[in-house]
Design a protein around this motif. Structure first.
Motif, PDB file in Angstrom:
ATOM      1  N   ALA A  65       7.590 -41.425 -55.346  1.00  0.00           N
ATOM      2  CA  ALA A  65       8.549 -42.246 -55.490  1.00  0.00           C
ATOM      3  C   ALA A  65       9.800 -41.185 -55.570  1.00  0.00           C
ATOM      4  O   ALA A  65      10.749 -41.939 -54.639  1.00  0.00           O
ATOM      5  CB  ALA A  65       8.510 -42.666 -57.024  1.00  0.00           C
ATOM      6  N   ARG A  66       9.758 -40.195 -55.663  1.00  0.00           N
ATOM      7  CA  ARG A  66      10.773 -39.332 -55.456  1.00  0.00           C
ATOM      8  C   ARG A  66      11.024 -39.027 -53.886  1.00  0.00           C
ATOM      9  O   ARG A  66      12.220 -38.938 -53.525  1.00  0.00           O
ATOM     10  CB  ARG A  66      10.524 -38.156 -56.283  1.00  0.00           C
ATOM     11  CG  ARG A  66      10.844 -37.815 -57.771  1.00  0.00           C
ATOM     12  CD  ARG A  66      10.600 -36.713 -58.552  1.00  0.00           C
ATOM     13  NE  ARG A  66      11.681 -35.615 -58.186  1.00  0.00           N
ATOM     14  CZ  ARG A  66      11.729 -34.570 -58.407  1.00  0.00           C
ATOM     15  NH1 ARG A  66      10.759 -34.046 -59.255  1.00  0.00           N
ATOM     16  NH2 ARG A  66      12.905 -33.657 -58.121  1.00  0.00           N
ATOM     17  N   GLU A  68      10.244 -41.199 -51.681  1.00  0.00           N
ATOM     18  CA  GLU A  68      10.729 -42.385 -50.807  1.00  0.00           C
ATOM     19  C   GLU A  68      12.549 -42.426 -51.429  1.00  0.00           C
ATOM     20  O   GLU A  68      13.349 -42.726 -50.598  1.00  0.00           O
ATOM     21  CB  GLU A  68      10.173 -43.484 -51.743  1.00  0.00           C
ATOM     22  CG  GLU A  68      10.532 -44.843 -51.099  1.00  0.00           C
ATOM     23  CD  GLU A  68       9.890 -46.067 -51.661  1.00  0.00           C
ATOM     24  OE1 GLU A  68      10.415 -47.187 -51.705  1.00  0.00           O
ATOM     25  OE2 GLU A  68       8.620 -45.849 -51.873  1.00  0.00           O
ATOM     26  N   LYS A  69      12.806 -42.179 -52.591  1.00  0.00           N
ATOM     27  CA  LYS A  69      14.225 -41.851 -53.136  1.00  0.00           C
ATOM     28  C   LYS A  69      15.013 -41.073 -52.076  1.00  0.00           C
ATOM     29  O   LYS A  69      16.199 -41.250 -51.812  1.00  0.00           O
ATOM     30  CB  LYS A  69      14.388 -41.896 -54.541  1.00  0.00           C
ATOM     31  CG  LYS A  69      13.921 -43.035 -55.451  1.00  0.00           C
ATOM     32  CD  LYS A  69      14.182 -42.741 -56.862  1.00  0.00           C
ATOM     33  CE  LYS A  69      13.743 -43.719 -57.814  1.00  0.00           C
ATOM     34  NZ  LYS A  69      13.774 -43.409 -59.183  1.00  0.00           N
ATOM     35  N   SER A  70      14.340 -39.858 -52.001  1.00  0.00           N
ATOM     36  CA  SER A  70      15.038 -38.667 -51.079  1.00  0.00           C
ATOM     37  C   SER A  70      15.152 -39.207 -49.677  1.00  0.00           C
ATOM     38  O   SER A  70      16.219 -39.044 -49.017  1.00  0.00           O
ATOM     39  CB  SER A  70      14.148 -37.594 -51.157  1.00  0.00           C
ATOM     40  OG  SER A  70      14.388 -37.075 -52.525  1.00  0.00           O
ATOM     41  N   GLU A  72      15.628 -42.476 -48.687  1.00  0.00           N
ATOM     42  CA  GLU A  72      16.637 -43.523 -48.572  1.00  0.00           C
ATOM     43  C   GLU A  72      17.833 -42.920 -48.778  1.00  0.00           C
ATOM     44  O   GLU A  72      18.932 -43.035 -47.956  1.00  0.00           O
ATOM     45  CB  GLU A  72      16.452 -44.330 -49.756  1.00  0.00           C
ATOM     46  CG  GLU A  72      15.207 -45.455 -49.548  1.00  0.00           C
ATOM     47  CD  GLU A  72      15.005 -46.181 -50.952  1.00  0.00           C
ATOM     48  OE1 GLU A  72      15.835 -45.968 -52.151  1.00  0.00           O
ATOM     49  OE2 GLU A  72      13.957 -46.979 -50.965  1.00  0.00           O
ATOM     50  N   ARG A  73      18.069 -41.657 -49.617  1.00  0.00           N
ATOM     51  CA  ARG A  73      19.092 -41.154 -49.505  1.00  0.00           C
ATOM     52  C   ARG A  73      19.652 -40.231 -48.560  1.00  0.00           C
ATOM     53  O   ARG A  73      20.847 -40.425 -48.150  1.00  0.00           O
ATOM     54  CB  ARG A  73      19.192 -39.983 -50.866  1.00  0.00           C
ATOM     55  CG  ARG A  73      20.516 -39.312 -51.118  1.00  0.00           C
ATOM     56  CD  ARG A  73      20.282 -38.486 -52.358  1.00  0.00           C
ATOM     57  NE  ARG A  73      21.405 -37.843 -52.707  1.00  0.00           N
ATOM     58  CZ  ARG A  73      21.569 -36.270 -52.692  1.00  0.00           C
ATOM     59  NH1 ARG A  73      20.182 -35.850 -52.481  1.00  0.00           N
ATOM     60  NH2 ARG A  73      22.432 -35.777 -52.825  1.00  0.00           N
TER      61      ARG A  73
END
Length: 129
Positions: A65-66, A68-70, A72-73
């Motif tokens: 999850a982290r 994936e967020k990274s 996207e960022r």
């Protein structure tokens, strides 16, 4: 022969049978006790292994999850950087055009000043002649 007779022989056979049966029973108990301990240890190991597997699974899910967020960022930041590059290129082009205009105005002023000076020179010559 034996003086005890048949009853003595039966008693000896019974005693031997009981000894053999008791020995076998003790061997069986010992084997079951040892294997029971091994089974409990194995069950404890399996439980610990299952707990570790669950822990690693939860860690993996959190990390995914982290990540994936990274991702996207990073994608968003790359788009912003690309937009900044385009904006910078446009600003540099506008600045180059403005410099050309400013340089042209300076040249125009110099030329205008030269023309005005020439006109005054011509006017003086007309007036003086």
């Amino acid at each position: 022969m034996d003086e005890t007779g048949l009853a003595g022989d039966v008693a000896q056979v019974a005693a031997g049978g009981f000894s053999l049966g008791g020995g076998l029973y003790m061997m069986r108990w010992l084997i079951l006790w040892l294997t029971g301990r091994a089974d409990r240890a194995s069950a404890d190991n399996d439980k610990q292994r299952a707990e570790l597997d669950q822990s690693w699974k939860s860690y993996r899910l959190v990390l995914e999850a982290r990540l994936e967020k990274s991702d996207e960022r990073i994608d968003r930041l790359e788009r912003e950087v690309e937009e900044c590059h385009r904006s910078k290129m446009k600003t540099e082009a506008d600045l180059a055009r403005l410099r050309a205009v400013v340089d042209g105005e300076g040249q125009n002023r110099q030329m205008g000043a030269a023309v005005a000076a020439y006109d005054r020179l011509i006017d003086r010559q007309r007036d003086g002649t």
